[in-house]
Motif scaffolding. Structure first.
Motif, PDB file in Angstrom:
ATOM      1  N   ALA A 164      12.480   9.978   3.995  1.00 36.82           N
ATOM      2  CA  ALA A 164      11.862  10.131   5.081  1.00 36.82           C
ATOM      3  C   ALA A 164      10.726  11.235   4.957  1.00 36.82           C
ATOM      4  CB  ALA A 164      12.715  10.579   6.438  1.00 36.82           C
ATOM      5  N   THR A 165      11.087  12.487   4.424  1.00 43.65           N
ATOM      6  CA  THR A 165       9.959  13.322   4.376  1.00 43.65           C
ATOM      7  C   THR A 165       8.831  13.258   3.525  1.00 43.65           C
ATOM      8  OG1 THR A 165      11.262  14.676   2.709  1.00 43.65           O
ATOM      9  CG2 THR A 165      11.623  15.109   5.084  1.00 43.65           C
ATOM     10  N   GLY A 166       9.058  12.259   2.583  1.00 40.43           N
ATOM     11  CA  GLY A 166       8.085  11.840   1.666  1.00 40.43           C
ATOM     12  C   GLY A 166       7.060  11.025   2.204  1.00 40.43           C
ATOM     13  N   TYR A 167       7.461  10.223   3.297  1.00 45.77           N
ATOM     14  CA  TYR A 167       6.403   9.453   4.042  1.00 45.77           C
ATOM     15  C   TYR A 167       5.546  10.334   4.841  1.00 45.77           C
ATOM     16  CZ  TYR A 167       6.771   4.700   2.600  1.00 45.77           C
ATOM     17  OH  TYR A 167       6.745   3.422   1.784  1.00 45.77           O
ATOM     18  N   GLU A 168       6.532  11.265   5.600  1.00 45.64           N
ATOM     19  CA  GLU A 168       5.893  12.565   6.613  1.00 45.64           C
ATOM     20  C   GLU A 168       4.698  12.912   5.933  1.00 45.64           C
ATOM     21  OE1 GLU A 168       9.615  13.133   9.687  1.00 45.64           O
ATOM     22  OE2 GLU A 168       8.837  14.912   8.308  1.00 45.64           O
ATOM     23  N   CYS A 169       5.182  13.733   4.803  1.00 46.70           N
ATOM     24  CA  CYS A 169       4.273  14.341   3.905  1.00 46.70           C
ATOM     25  C   CYS A 169       2.828  13.543   3.339  1.00 46.70           C
ATOM     26  CB  CYS A 169       4.999  15.036   2.624  1.00 46.70           C
ATOM     27  SG  CYS A 169       3.884  15.924   1.616  1.00 46.70           S
ATOM     28  N   PHE A 208      10.766  10.759  -5.849  1.00 45.05           N
ATOM     29  CA  PHE A 208      10.015   9.996  -5.094  1.00 45.05           C
ATOM     30  C   PHE A 208       8.569  10.182  -5.113  1.00 45.05           C
ATOM     31  CE2 PHE A 208      14.238  10.040  -2.756  1.00 45.05           C
ATOM     32  CZ  PHE A 208      14.576   8.764  -3.273  1.00 45.05           C
ATOM     33  N   VAL A 209       7.585   9.145  -5.367  1.00 41.06           N
ATOM     34  CA  VAL A 209       6.306   9.176  -5.085  1.00 41.06           C
ATOM     35  C   VAL A 209       6.057   8.331  -4.071  1.00 41.06           C
ATOM     36  CG1 VAL A 209       4.164   8.787  -6.204  1.00 41.06           C
ATOM     37  CG2 VAL A 209       6.014   9.494  -7.544  1.00 41.06           C
ATOM     38  N   THR A 210       5.517   8.817  -2.812  1.00 33.14           N
ATOM     39  CA  THR A 210       5.230   8.021  -1.614  1.00 33.14           C
ATOM     40  C   THR A 210       3.931   8.016  -1.383  1.00 33.14           C
ATOM     41  OG1 THR A 210       7.358   8.986  -0.778  1.00 33.14           O
ATOM     42  CG2 THR A 210       6.041   7.828   0.688  1.00 33.14           C
ATOM     43  N   VAL A 211       3.462   6.639  -1.023  1.00 30.94           N
ATOM     44  CA  VAL A 211       1.857   6.431  -0.908  1.00 30.94           C
ATOM     45  C   VAL A 211       1.853   5.846   0.438  1.00 30.94           C
ATOM     46  CG1 VAL A 211      -0.269   5.168  -1.816  1.00 30.94           C
ATOM     47  CG2 VAL A 211       1.784   5.902  -3.330  1.00 30.94           C
ATOM     48  N   SER A 212       1.171   6.593   1.345  1.00 29.69           N
ATOM     49  CA  SER A 212       0.550   5.905   2.521  1.00 29.69           C
ATOM     50  C   SER A 212      -0.967   5.582   2.285  1.00 29.69           C
ATOM     51  CB  SER A 212       0.793   6.958   3.528  1.00 29.69           C
ATOM     52  OG  SER A 212       2.045   7.061   3.809  1.00 29.69           O
ATOM     53  N   TYR A 213      -1.295   4.588   2.886  1.00 29.77           N
ATOM     54  CA  TYR A 213      -2.676   3.954   2.993  1.00 29.77           C
ATOM     55  C   TYR A 213      -3.200   4.088   4.532  1.00 29.77           C
ATOM     56  CZ  TYR A 213      -6.344   0.846   1.768  1.00 29.77           C
ATOM     57  OH  TYR A 213      -7.655   0.339   1.357  1.00 29.77           O
ATOM     58  N   MET A 214      -4.250   4.615   4.699  1.00 29.22           N
ATOM     59  CA  MET A 214      -5.069   4.643   5.819  1.00 29.22           C
ATOM     60  C   MET A 214      -6.404   3.949   5.534  1.00 29.22           C
ATOM     61  SD  MET A 214      -4.572   6.438   8.979  1.00 29.22           S
ATOM     62  CE  MET A 214      -5.806   7.366  10.117  1.00 29.22           C
ATOM     63  N   CYS A 215      -6.684   2.935   6.328  1.00 29.42           N
ATOM     64  CA  CYS A 215      -7.829   1.916   6.511  1.00 29.42           C
ATOM     65  C   CYS A 215      -9.144   2.774   6.499  1.00 29.42           C
ATOM     66  CB  CYS A 215      -7.870   0.997   7.535  1.00 29.42           C
ATOM     67  SG  CYS A 215      -7.839   1.664   9.264  1.00 29.42           S
ATOM     68  N   TRP A 216     -10.164   2.243   6.302  1.00 26.61           N
ATOM     69  CA  TRP A 216     -11.656   2.620   6.541  1.00 26.61           C
ATOM     70  C   TRP A 216     -11.945   3.285   7.826  1.00 26.61           C
ATOM     71  CZ3 TRP A 216     -15.003   1.643  10.268  1.00 26.61           C
ATOM     72  CH2 TRP A 216     -14.963   0.322  10.812  1.00 26.61           C
TER      73      TRP A 216
END
Lengths: 201, 295
Positions: free
Chosen positions: B201-206, B267-275
């Protein structure tokens, strides 16, 4: 821009018009289109009846921001939503309803390639997130179905477009532009991972 | 809470501005990316369309993208500040922004499938609070669309399929894989937020909180700054380009942070934010009055 010399597509989308398009071409779409996203695809897939005749029509994967102004609907923002979520439903919908054009965004897989080939249909990729540029291509809102059942973002809006820009991502022969680009990048990615230059602190 | 009206009005203005006005650092990033693409190419046409869209949204005071996303509020408040009142003022502001078409009716009951008319429901919007030893309130807002949320990924190292071990080279491989698998979805050129460590959970938060950083900043941890630079260069070499339709600009930036972890998990957590990187923030007085914009 020579590369981007547009082909024009106009509703009703005939087999001749659509059949001559090739993956990678730039098109400008005009005339009626019907928005449809997750709820409507599932509904049609399960045999739900369409309130309109979709033969030679376009389904536009879009959930617009529309507000009521006096007695009219005003489109505040409208661009494509990610199409891959609808892939499992598309072959049946294209076949049952005679849909000729799908407008959306993002990569599609073999199922859509097959459905386009079988149904003489194309998948057009619009610019994701360009909700203002594309909302201006909506000349008028001609109707609304399923607004109560599915909510305004998931409803079927009948939109009249004028010169709506898109790229042919899958043509009616089943050529898939994004898949070609993806397999090239996979090759490059493999090389980068094999690189003799690992990241060392 | 005193000044409830003032709070609602400032928070409404934050939402409105976030929805219609792309931050300057991101717009500059798009302009720079545009220059790197060949004239008369698909990539260039897409980036020009995006820049045109940014200007139109601003001029027309209308949402940049019709998917106005999940709303994530990050508050930093003085010690002892009444955060419950802040939550209720924010909810009012969200409902008004929805009524006025700055937000789409974008909140669905996951069990019944019913659409919520106000965007105020359990879990919507999301709040984070932190107490700080100062006399003002900082509020930052991310509006994150569903298309880019869907391409986020979490890896657990070691990952045999990527040949990724429990080190920074392993992290690099995960990020490359995330870029390759996100292509064609998520609306490139976007920005990656990466977290090394943490739990599920904290991986995605961070990883999401990395989006609060400015596009042109560098990680204060030197080795991470180097990794950010290298991965950004490599993302260009993949020839994915805007919207995955070919070109250089698959990403505008990569932001990497880290958290501690337990010995058994990596864990390695990757979030993507669009343009359409809707991120704004403001410093407000304790009465909710506006002091200055943070971005």
């Amino acid at each position: 821009m020579a590369l981007l010399k547009p082909r024009r597509l106009e509703y009703p989308f005939t087999q001749e018009q659509v059949g001559s398009l090739r993956a990678g071409q730039f098109v400008l779409v005009s005339g009626l289109v019907y928005t449809a996203r997750d709820r409507i695809h599932k509904f049609f897939f399960e045999g739900g009846k369409s309130p309109v005749d979709l033969k030679n029509a376009a389904l536009y994967h879009c959930g617009p921001v529309v507000i009521r102004k006096d007695s009219d609907w005003v489109v505040r923002a409208a661009g494509p939503t990610t199409s891959i979520r609808e892939e499992p439903y598309l072959p049946r919908i294209i076949k049952d309803h005679g849909v000729r054009v799908i407008i959306g965004k993002g990569s599609m897989g073999k199922v859509t390639e097959g459905a386009c080939k079988a149904g003489g249909c194309v998948y057009l990729h619009a610019v994701g997130g360009a909700a203002q540029v594309l909302a201006e291509k909506v000349v008028s809102v001609k109707g609304l179905y399923f607004g109560e059942e599915f909510g305004l973002a998931e409803a079927m809006w009948v939109l009249e477009l004028k010169d709506f820009p898109a790229i042919v991502a899958i043509d009616s022969k089943g050529h898939n532009l994004l898949r070609r680009i993806k397999s090239a990048s996979l090759g490059i990615g493999r090389k980068l991972m094999k690189s003799s230059d690992p990241f060392i602190p | 809470m005193k000044n409830h009206v003032q709070w609602e009005s400032s928070l409404f203005e934050l939402i409105r501005r976030t929805s219609v006005d792309l931050p300057c650092d991101i717009e500059q990033g798009l302009r720079r990316a545009c220059k790197t693409e060949k004239k008369a190419s698909r990539a260039r046409w897409i980036l020009e369309t995006l820049l045109e869209n940014v200007q139109k949204a601003r001029d027309k005071d209308a949402p940049l993208c019709q998917d106005t996303g999940s709303l994530i509020f990050y508050f930093q408040v003085p010690v002892g500040f009444d955060t419950n009142a802040l939550v209720s003022a924010t909810r009012l502001a969200v409902a008004r922004a929805t009524r006025l078409g700055y937000l789409r009716q974008n909140t669905i009951d996951s069990v019944s499938g019913a659409a919520c008319a106000t965007n105020v429901a359990y879990g919507a919007p999301t709040f984070y609070f932190e107490q700080c030893a100062r006399g003002t309130v900082d509020v930052r807002l991310l509006m994150k669309g569903g298309g880019c949320e869907n391409v986020g990924k979490q890896y657990s190292l070691p990952d045999e399929s990527l040949g990724a071990g429990r080190d920074l080279e392993g992290v690099r491989r995960c990020v490359l894989d995330a870029v390759i698998s996100a292509q064609g979805n998520g609306c490139a050129p976007g920005i990656l937020g990466v977290c090394i460590g943490g739990d599920r959970a904290t991986g995605y938060e961070c990883s999401k909180s990395q989006f609060l950083r400015k596009l042109d900043d560098k990680s204060s941890v030197k080795i991470l700054a180097r990794l950010e630079d290298r991965l950004l260069k490599e993302s260009k070499a993949l020839e994915i380009g805007p919207m995955g339709l070919g070109g250089n600009a698959a990403l505008l930036g990569i932001k990497i942070g880290s958290m501690s972890r337990v010995p058994a998990s990596f864990f390695v957590t990757v979030s993507y934010m669009c343009w359409a990187f809707r991120r704004r923030g403001a410093v407000l007085t304790v009465r909710g009055g506006f002091k200055k914009w943070l971005y």
